[in-house]
Design a protein around this motif. Structure first.
Motif, PDB file in Angstrom:
ATOM      1  N   GLY A 288       9.452  -1.697  -1.579  1.00 34.47           N
ATOM      2  CA  GLY A 288       9.894  -1.662  -2.636  1.00 34.47           C
ATOM      3  C   GLY A 288       9.612  -0.488  -3.357  1.00 34.47           C
ATOM      4  O   GLY A 288       9.147   0.542  -2.720  1.00 34.47           O
ATOM      5  N   ILE A 289       9.825  -0.392  -4.804  1.00 34.21           N
ATOM      6  CA  ILE A 289       9.284   1.022  -5.469  1.00 34.21           C
ATOM      7  C   ILE A 289       7.750   1.027  -5.166  1.00 34.21           C
ATOM      8  O   ILE A 289       6.975   0.065  -5.480  1.00 34.21           O
ATOM      9  CB  ILE A 289       9.910   0.945  -6.896  1.00 34.21           C
ATOM     10  CG1 ILE A 289      11.261   0.800  -6.985  1.00 34.21           C
ATOM     11  CG2 ILE A 289       9.462   2.171  -7.500  1.00 34.21           C
ATOM     12  CD1 ILE A 289      11.821   0.387  -8.312  1.00 34.21           C
ATOM     13  N   GLU A 290       7.591   2.443  -4.665  1.00 34.23           N
ATOM     14  CA  GLU A 290       5.867   2.326  -4.271  1.00 34.23           C
ATOM     15  C   GLU A 290       4.952   1.987  -5.362  1.00 34.23           C
ATOM     16  O   GLU A 290       3.994   1.521  -4.935  1.00 34.23           O
ATOM     17  CB  GLU A 290       5.795   3.844  -3.522  1.00 34.23           C
ATOM     18  CG  GLU A 290       6.214   4.807  -4.958  1.00 34.23           C
ATOM     19  CD  GLU A 290       6.437   6.241  -4.478  1.00 34.23           C
ATOM     20  OE1 GLU A 290       5.445   6.980  -4.000  1.00 34.23           O
ATOM     21  OE2 GLU A 290       7.538   6.730  -4.532  1.00 34.23           O
ATOM     22  N   HIS A 291       5.300   2.245  -6.527  1.00 35.21           N
ATOM     23  CA  HIS A 291       4.042   1.912  -7.419  1.00 35.21           C
ATOM     24  C   HIS A 291       3.991   0.450  -8.046  1.00 35.21           C
ATOM     25  O   HIS A 291       3.068   0.029  -8.682  1.00 35.21           O
ATOM     26  CB  HIS A 291       4.280   2.775  -8.621  1.00 35.21           C
ATOM     27  CG  HIS A 291       4.213   4.283  -8.103  1.00 35.21           C
ATOM     28  ND1 HIS A 291       3.281   4.991  -7.558  1.00 35.21           N
ATOM     29  CD2 HIS A 291       4.987   5.240  -8.537  1.00 35.21           C
ATOM     30  CE1 HIS A 291       3.688   6.378  -7.377  1.00 35.21           C
ATOM     31  NE2 HIS A 291       4.702   6.414  -7.923  1.00 35.21           N
TER      32      HIS A 291
ATOM     33  N   VAL B 103      -7.092   7.821  -5.618  1.00 33.70           N
ATOM     34  CA  VAL B 103      -5.735   7.754  -4.806  1.00 33.70           C
ATOM     35  C   VAL B 103      -4.967   9.075  -5.160  1.00 33.70           C
ATOM     36  O   VAL B 103      -5.008   9.365  -6.522  1.00 33.70           O
ATOM     37  CB  VAL B 103      -4.874   6.518  -5.197  1.00 33.70           C
ATOM     38  CG1 VAL B 103      -3.580   6.653  -4.285  1.00 33.70           C
ATOM     39  CG2 VAL B 103      -5.660   4.959  -5.053  1.00 33.70           C
ATOM     40  N   ILE B 104      -4.308   9.736  -4.140  1.00 30.38           N
ATOM     41  CA  ILE B 104      -3.269  10.734  -4.543  1.00 30.38           C
ATOM     42  C   ILE B 104      -1.979  10.208  -4.087  1.00 30.38           C
ATOM     43  O   ILE B 104      -1.846   9.620  -2.992  1.00 30.38           O
ATOM     44  CB  ILE B 104      -3.736  12.146  -4.086  1.00 30.38           C
ATOM     45  CG1 ILE B 104      -3.730  12.221  -2.303  1.00 30.38           C
ATOM     46  CG2 ILE B 104      -5.085  12.664  -4.718  1.00 30.38           C
ATOM     47  CD1 ILE B 104      -3.649  13.484  -1.896  1.00 30.38           C
TER      48      ILE B 104
ATOM     49  N   GLY C 209      -4.131   3.453 -12.468  1.00 27.84           N
ATOM     50  CA  GLY C 209      -5.290   3.354 -13.498  1.00 27.84           C
ATOM     51  C   GLY C 209      -5.464   2.060 -14.142  1.00 27.84           C
ATOM     52  O   GLY C 209      -6.298   1.731 -14.795  1.00 27.84           O
ATOM     53  N   ALA C 210      -4.095   1.514 -14.017  1.00 29.43           N
ATOM     54  CA  ALA C 210      -4.199  -0.185 -14.790  1.00 29.43           C
ATOM     55  C   ALA C 210      -5.259  -0.915 -14.091  1.00 29.43           C
ATOM     56  O   ALA C 210      -5.659  -1.738 -14.643  1.00 29.43           O
ATOM     57  CB  ALA C 210      -2.782  -0.593 -14.664  1.00 29.43           C
ATOM     58  N   ALA C 211      -5.253  -0.495 -12.497  1.00 26.86           N
ATOM     59  CA  ALA C 211      -6.270  -1.262 -11.889  1.00 26.86           C
ATOM     60  C   ALA C 211      -7.868  -0.610 -11.910  1.00 26.86           C
ATOM     61  O   ALA C 211      -8.683  -1.191 -11.108  1.00 26.86           O
ATOM     62  CB  ALA C 211      -6.034  -1.369 -10.543  1.00 26.86           C
ATOM     63  N   GLY C 212      -7.989   0.208 -12.915  1.00 24.21           N
ATOM     64  CA  GLY C 212      -9.404   0.718 -12.848  1.00 24.21           C
ATOM     65  C   GLY C 212      -9.486   1.568 -11.856  1.00 24.21           C
ATOM     66  O   GLY C 212     -10.766   2.041 -11.628  1.00 24.21           O
ATOM     67  N   ALA C 213      -8.441   2.497 -11.139  1.00 29.25           N
ATOM     68  CA  ALA C 213      -8.869   3.272 -10.211  1.00 29.25           C
ATOM     69  C   ALA C 213      -8.621   4.697 -10.761  1.00 29.25           C
ATOM     70  O   ALA C 213      -7.692   5.005 -11.696  1.00 29.25           O
ATOM     71  CB  ALA C 213      -8.071   2.842  -9.058  1.00 29.25           C
ATOM     72  N   PHE C 214      -8.832   5.873 -10.078  1.00 32.38           N
ATOM     73  CA  PHE C 214      -8.687   7.140 -10.433  1.00 32.38           C
ATOM     74  C   PHE C 214      -7.242   7.188  -9.555  1.00 32.38           C
ATOM     75  O   PHE C 214      -7.328   7.386  -8.248  1.00 32.38           O
ATOM     76  CB  PHE C 214      -9.478   8.188 -10.351  1.00 32.38           C
ATOM     77  CG  PHE C 214      -9.101   9.665 -10.469  1.00 32.38           C
ATOM     78  CD1 PHE C 214      -8.764  10.220 -11.837  1.00 32.38           C
ATOM     79  CD2 PHE C 214      -8.554  10.323  -9.366  1.00 32.38           C
ATOM     80  CE1 PHE C 214      -8.332  11.365 -11.946  1.00 32.38           C
ATOM     81  CE2 PHE C 214      -7.805  11.531  -9.399  1.00 32.38           C
ATOM     82  CZ  PHE C 214      -7.900  12.086 -10.925  1.00 32.38           C
ATOM     83  N   SER C 215      -6.041   7.430 -10.034  1.00 31.41           N
ATOM     84  CA  SER C 215      -5.117   7.953  -9.085  1.00 31.41           C
ATOM     85  C   SER C 215      -4.172   9.079  -9.945  1.00 31.41           C
ATOM     86  O   SER C 215      -4.043   8.791 -11.277  1.00 31.41           O
ATOM     87  CB  SER C 215      -3.989   6.832  -8.777  1.00 31.41           C
ATOM     88  OG  SER C 215      -3.646   6.086 -10.066  1.00 31.41           O
ATOM     89  N   THR C 216      -3.382   9.840  -9.165  1.00 29.23           N
ATOM     90  CA  THR C 216      -2.779  10.909  -9.720  1.00 29.23           C
ATOM     91  C   THR C 216      -1.668  11.705  -8.967  1.00 29.23           C
ATOM     92  O   THR C 216      -1.998  11.411  -7.665  1.00 29.23           O
ATOM     93  CB  THR C 216      -3.968  12.083 -10.103  1.00 29.23           C
ATOM     94  OG1 THR C 216      -3.222  12.939 -11.200  1.00 29.23           O
ATOM     95  CG2 THR C 216      -4.369  12.777  -8.936  1.00 29.23           C
TER      96      THR C 216
ATOM     97  N   THR D  93       2.217   8.135  -9.451  1.00 27.69           N
ATOM     98  CA  THR D  93       0.827   7.846  -8.769  1.00 27.69           C
ATOM     99  C   THR D  93      -0.168   7.073  -9.978  1.00 27.69           C
ATOM    100  O   THR D  93      -0.876   6.417  -9.552  1.00 27.69           O
ATOM    101  CB  THR D  93       0.530   8.762  -7.974  1.00 27.69           C
ATOM    102  OG1 THR D  93       1.504   9.015  -7.205  1.00 27.69           O
ATOM    103  CG2 THR D  93      -0.781   8.258  -7.003  1.00 27.69           C
ATOM    104  N   CYS D  94       0.131   7.931 -11.143  1.00 28.06           N
ATOM    105  CA  CYS D  94      -0.989   7.525 -12.238  1.00 28.06           C
ATOM    106  C   CYS D  94      -0.837   6.083 -12.400  1.00 28.06           C
ATOM    107  O   CYS D  94      -1.716   5.562 -13.465  1.00 28.06           O
ATOM    108  CB  CYS D  94      -0.908   8.454 -13.505  1.00 28.06           C
ATOM    109  SG  CYS D  94       1.026   8.568 -14.075  1.00 28.06           S
TER     110      CYS D  94
END
Lengths: 457, 175
Positions: free
Chosen positions: A101-104, A119-120, A130-137, A126-127
């Motif tokens: 599926g679409i990755e995000h 997560v990178i 953040g909805a899940a309380g993760a740091f992703s960029t 990839t940001c």
């Protein structure tokens, strides 16, 4: 020193007690993501680095979604390059066409990202996590290669903008209207090099899917990441998608922010971002007379089941205007199946819309709905830059699924309430109950074991 | 390290779709990408640019997608440096990682006009405009980033590190 939520996650992954804005550090990675466009150059750099094996085959995720199913020979070669690498490295989380599926939308659905993760991804959106309380960029391909080789990467600790949410959304206004409104307020570089940290009593009024939409477009304000606090909704969602333990991080009460922005959700209205910047936002009711040639409902921003429920509520029993091509793209196979089971697929096809297999496709002008010179599209996607969806003289108007569906029906940009009075929000976003939506969808959808949509409320 | 060339000047928010449209992302070959660099914003760019020339943008240069194809296309087109009032952060990282020199200077970005003859000294961060007879200094890179650039980009930096560690896959991440 007090820290923001983002700073705490970075500190923990760098093995540091505390960090300060501007500090450069090296942090361990929980997940490294790539797609069919960004992974091939990353694989090339990975080999040039002299690396032979990825740092952890369970922590690399490869998704052919942008030009997949293969749109042309060159795209096929790129997908094959990534597929061959996934096989060679025995990458656990490679998702083939038919499963992808679409990755995000896919990663949260599969529980591959949980609160507290770092997560990178070689994709700017990839940001989203953040909805899940993760740091992703988002990062580039060479960073992805370094991440795959080392399991570590350098980061500059960002300062943050505190976005305080109050009230509850009502009517047709939702997550997309919130993030477009915010970008309209602070501009496309309003959060450059910074985090957006969402806080306040209004957070609880947003579904997990709406938060994913909001975090997804943090990059459109130039932000490094956009993060939500972990609450009951997050925990319920996490429990529904994974059994892996996770850690919750909370901003210190006395954390220092570069700036504070306040948004009262009860005052949100359906909005549209006019060409050619996501910050050119105005209420849909004030759009004027804008005829539309194409409507796209999908993408990593708005291709989840709640988005499809909203669009179907407006398209159900109506027809797509004769002057409009309406393309609906569920973001993952599970969402696609759920849309079939709930009867939404039938609603779309009966209304004269096209229902496509999951792909990023038209969002970035790849395939499945390219615009000709002079054509206009209303899209639930995330960028309306010049030429983004096709010819450089075409135009993109960004909106949420309600405005998009209303545009499909009327052939113009309208406030959706001109087409249909907004139903009760809770009922609109949740799985249809018997007696709602004609009962037809409900009888088909509810009786079977519904697929978890990754959007538990 | 120094460079010299003419300025190609554009405005704020030059996005990665303008730098290299996604319709060309079915390849990552630098020469092919260079042939379409800036195509939707300035169709004459790819034909007019000469080795050493300088791209000058306003605020938020390189916003949008994470595609490394954007700085790769610029570099392969022969551009010696991008000067901007500010850079989008992923573009900034990507430029450092692939060894495309970039200089952040709001004053230079405002003062330079299209066609100006520029000479650049990356060691001191000095931007000299021979046409205008003026010069500006950009903020220096942090030492850590200079090390990556001096190594020839992130790939070489990681390569040296892996060689030092004596194996192919250094220790895993996680928290």
């Amino acid at each position: 020193m007090p820290m923001t939520m983002t700073q705490k996650i970075l500190a923990a992954h760098a093995g540091l007690e505390s960090v300060e804005p501007g500090q450069l550090l090296e942090a361990g990675l929980d997940l490294v993501l790539g797609n069919d466009i960004t992974a091939p150059p990353a694989i090339r750099e990975f080999r040039k680095m002299g690396a032979r094996t990825v740092f952890d085959r369970d922590r690399v995720v490869l998704v052919p979604d942008h030009f997949a199913p293969n749109k042309d020979i060159k795209a096929a070669e790129q997908c094959k390059c990534m597929r061959d690498f996934a096989r060679e490295q025995e990458v656990t989380h490679y998702f083939e066409v038919g499963e992808m599926g679409i990755e995000h939308a896919l990663l949260p659905e599969r529980g591959l990202v949980l609160p507290g993760d770092l997560v990178i991804g070689a994709d700017s959106h990839t940001c989203t996590y953040g909805a899940a309380g993760a740091f992703s960029t988002g990062v580039g391909s060479t960073d992805m290669a370094a991440g795959m080789a080392l399991g570590r990467l350098w980061f500059k600790v960002p300062e943050a903008i505190r976005v305080v949410l109050t009230g509850k959304p009502s009517g047709w206004a939702g997550g997309k209207d919130l993030i477009l409104t915010l970008i309209g307020m602070i501009g496309v570089d309003g959060a450059l090099y910074q985090s957006l940290e969402f806080q306040g009593a209004g957070v609880a009024a947003l579904t997990m899917e709406e938060r994913l939409t909001v975090s997804n477009m943090a990059i459109e304000a130039g932000a490094k990441n956009g993060i939500f606090p972990v609450d009951e909704a997050t925990r319920a969602w996490a429990a529904s998608v994974s059994e892996r333990p996770y850690r919750e991080y909370r901003a210190d009460p006395d954390a220092v922010y570069a700036r504070e922005v306040r948004i009262d959700l009860s005052r949100l209205v359906p909005v549209v971002a006019f060409p050619h910047l996501p910050s050119n936002v105005r209420p849909a009711s004030e759009a004027g007379d804008v005829p539309v040639d194409q409507v796209v409902i999908g993408s990593c921003t708005n291709g989840r089941i709640e988005d499809l429920r909203i669009a179907a509520a407006i398209l159900r029993g109506r027809r797509v205007a004769r002057t409009v091509r309406c393309i609906v793209i569920p973001a993952t196979q599970r969402i696609y199946l759920q849309a079939i089971r709930e009867g939404l697929a039938e609603d779309f096809v009966e209304a004269g819309a096209v229902l496509s297999t999951p792909t990023c496709g038209p969002c970035l002008g790849g395939h499945m709905g390219i615009l000709a010179a002079g054509e206009r599209a209303v899209a639930t996607t995330n960028r309306n830059f010049v030429g983004r969806m096709g010819h450089p003289e075409s135009e993109i108007y960004l909106a949420g699924p309600a405005v998009a569906a209303a545009a499909a029906v009327t052939g113009r940009i309208r406030d959706p309430s001109e087409v249909l009075e907004a139903p009760d929000r809770e009922r609109l976003l949740s799985t249809p109950e018997p007696g709602w939506g004609g009962g037809r969808a409900a009888s088909r959808g509810r009786s079977r074991d519904a697929v978890p949509a990754g959007g538990a409320r | 390290m120094t460079a010299a060339g003419r300025a190609f000047k554009y405005g704020d928010n030059v996005d990665t779709d303008a730098i290299i449209p996604a319709r060309y992302l079915n390849t990552s070959d630098p020469a092919e990408l260079a042939a379409h660099c800036m195509e939707d914003l300035d169709p004459s760019f790819a034909g007019a640019v000469r080795p050493g020339d300088v791209l000058v943008g306003g605020r938020n240069f390189g916003c949008g997608s994470s595609r490394e194809h954007a700085p790769v296309a610029i570099k392969a087109a022969g551009v010696s440096c991008v000067i901007a009032a500010s850079f989008a952060r992923i573009f900034y990282r990507n430029a450092v990682n692939i060894g495309l020199p970039i200089l952040e200077s709001p004053e230079a970005a405002a003062g330079i006009e299209a066609g100006d003859r520029l000479s650049l000294d990356f060691g001191s961060g000095t931007i000299s405009d021979g046409t205008k007879n003026s010069s500006w200094r950009s903020a220096p890179f942090p030492p850590f980033m200079r090390r990556i650039m001096e190594a020839g980009g992130l790939t070489e930096y990681v390569r040296a590190r892996l060689t030092e560690a004596g194996d192919s896959g250094a220790e895993g991440g996680g928290s």
